[in-house]
Scaffold this motif. Sequence first.
Motif, short mmCIF file in Angstrom:
data_model
loop_
_atom_site.label_atom_id
_atom_site.label_comp_id
_atom_site.label_asym_id
_atom_site.label_seq_id
_atom_site.Cartn_x
_atom_site.Cartn_y
_atom_site.Cartn_z
N LEU A 2 19.65 22.40 55.82
CA LEU A 2 18.58 23.15 56.22
C LEU A 2 17.65 22.86 55.13
O LEU A 2 17.14 23.54 54.16
CB LEU A 2 18.69 24.24 56.91
CG LEU A 2 20.50 24.45 57.97
CD1 LEU A 2 20.22 25.65 57.89
CD2 LEU A 2 19.71 23.56 58.90
N SER A 3 16.18 22.39 55.68
CA SER A 3 15.03 23.16 55.17
C SER A 3 14.44 22.13 53.66
O SER A 3 13.91 23.57 52.63
CB SER A 3 14.61 24.04 55.08
OG SER A 3 14.61 24.11 56.86
N ASN A 4 15.20 21.37 53.07
CA ASN A 4 14.99 20.73 51.78
C ASN A 4 13.49 19.81 52.02
O ASN A 4 13.68 19.39 52.72
CB ASN A 4 16.54 20.21 51.43
CG ASN A 4 17.80 21.67 51.51
OD1 ASN A 4 17.28 22.10 50.71
ND2 ASN A 4 18.61 20.73 51.99
N SER B 277 25.86 23.58 56.10
CA SER B 277 24.70 23.50 56.88
C SER B 277 23.81 22.69 55.77
O SER B 277 23.72 23.09 54.50
CB SER B 277 24.02 24.72 57.00
OG SER B 277 25.29 25.24 58.16
N GLY C 52 18.67 15.65 53.54
CA GLY C 52 19.70 16.23 53.22
C GLY C 52 20.80 16.28 52.71
O GLY C 52 20.49 16.94 52.07
N ASN D 37 15.18 18.63 57.77
CA ASN D 37 14.50 18.51 56.02
C ASN D 37 13.17 16.94 55.78
O ASN D 37 12.74 16.74 56.99
CB ASN D 37 15.24 17.76 55.29
CG ASN D 37 17.01 18.53 55.12
OD1 ASN D 37 16.98 19.70 54.12
ND2 ASN D 37 18.24 18.10 56.62
N SER E 15 20.01 24.77 50.83
CA SER E 15 18.83 24.86 51.80
C SER E 15 18.12 25.07 51.06
O SER E 15 17.67 26.19 50.65
CB SER E 15 18.62 26.26 52.96
OG SER E 15 19.13 27.05 52.30
N GLY F 299 19.07 18.06 49.20
CA GLY F 299 19.79 19.27 49.91
C GLY F 299 21.62 19.03 49.23
O GLY F 299 22.07 19.78 48.24
N SER G 76 20.63 27.81 47.60
CA SER G 76 18.99 27.58 47.66
C SER G 76 18.03 28.06 47.40
O SER G 76 18.25 28.85 46.56
CB SER G 76 19.78 28.58 49.93
OG SER G 76 20.31 28.53 50.21
N VAL H 279 26.50 25.91 52.56
CA VAL H 279 24.92 25.35 52.68
C VAL H 279 24.33 25.04 51.71
O VAL H 279 24.57 25.99 49.90
CB VAL H 279 24.55 27.29 53.22
CG1 VAL H 279 22.63 27.06 53.67
CG2 VAL H 279 25.30 27.61 54.37
N THR I 203 26.91 29.19 48.59
CA THR I 203 25.73 28.51 48.80
C THR I 203 24.90 28.55 47.70
O THR I 203 24.30 28.80 46.59
CB THR I 203 24.92 29.98 49.42
OG1 THR I 203 25.53 30.45 50.52
CG2 THR I 203 23.45 29.84 50.08
#
Length: 268
Positions: free
Chosen positions: A235-237, A233, A241, A258, A214, A220, A192, A212, A190
């Motif tokens: 997400l939300s970068n 996964s 993405g 993203n 994120s 990302g 993040s 992951v 991960t």
Amino acid sequence: SIVTSGVTLDLNGFALYGDGFQTADGIAGGAFENAISILNGRVIGWRTGITFPASSRDVHIDRIQAANNGTGIFVASPTSRITDCSATDNTGLGITTAAGVSIAGCSATGNGSWGFNLGDSNAISDCIASSNGGGIVTGASATIANCTVTGNSGAGISIGDHGRIESADVTLNKGDGITAQSNSHISDTTSSGNGGLGISLSGESNVVSDCVASGNTATGIQVASGSTVENCSVLSNDGNGIQTDGRVLIRHNHVRRNGSVGIVFSGL
């Protein structure tokens, strides 16, 4: 200094204090001494808390706390081990090694430079790097497993060619989360909330799997030609993405929310 082989120095929980000006080393191995063990104590206020040269072999440093030194622990001796140690509030590097050293169960916290600065063919596992100038940096053919890297003021992890990162948690670093070179493999990891790219592999023929990425402030996952990104996964970068440069295999990924484009192909 230790000037003969086969020595075990057990500090029995006691501390060796320097003069506070970091003008000398705490425990220093001489040339060509092998099978040395340093155990169970603290080294505080030295230029380098513990140091061993490349001409030694089979050094084992265990349960040592190295604090408020210039460099906490420096081992250049191949086939050596550093286990269950901590490097805290050293002005430079926390724990640093040359090639062929293993590090397990250690922590590096509040050091002015990298928490762990490792050479080629090192293996680091079950370690924590937090609130340092940078988290973990390695040379080529290194392995990072089950490590937590968080809150560092620079990058989280930077690994060389042919490296492997497995089951790492890389969060809230102010620089990029993870950077790697060619022929590296990052899995079950991960990245993040970092202040740059989540996972960036600048060389060719890399694999990112089951990861992951994120909430990072840039892209990302970023990879170059000949690489694979699968089962991730992203997400939300704040940036894209997934971003590619060249021919890349992308499959079975979850890319959502993203800030820019989901998947960008370039350099084809």
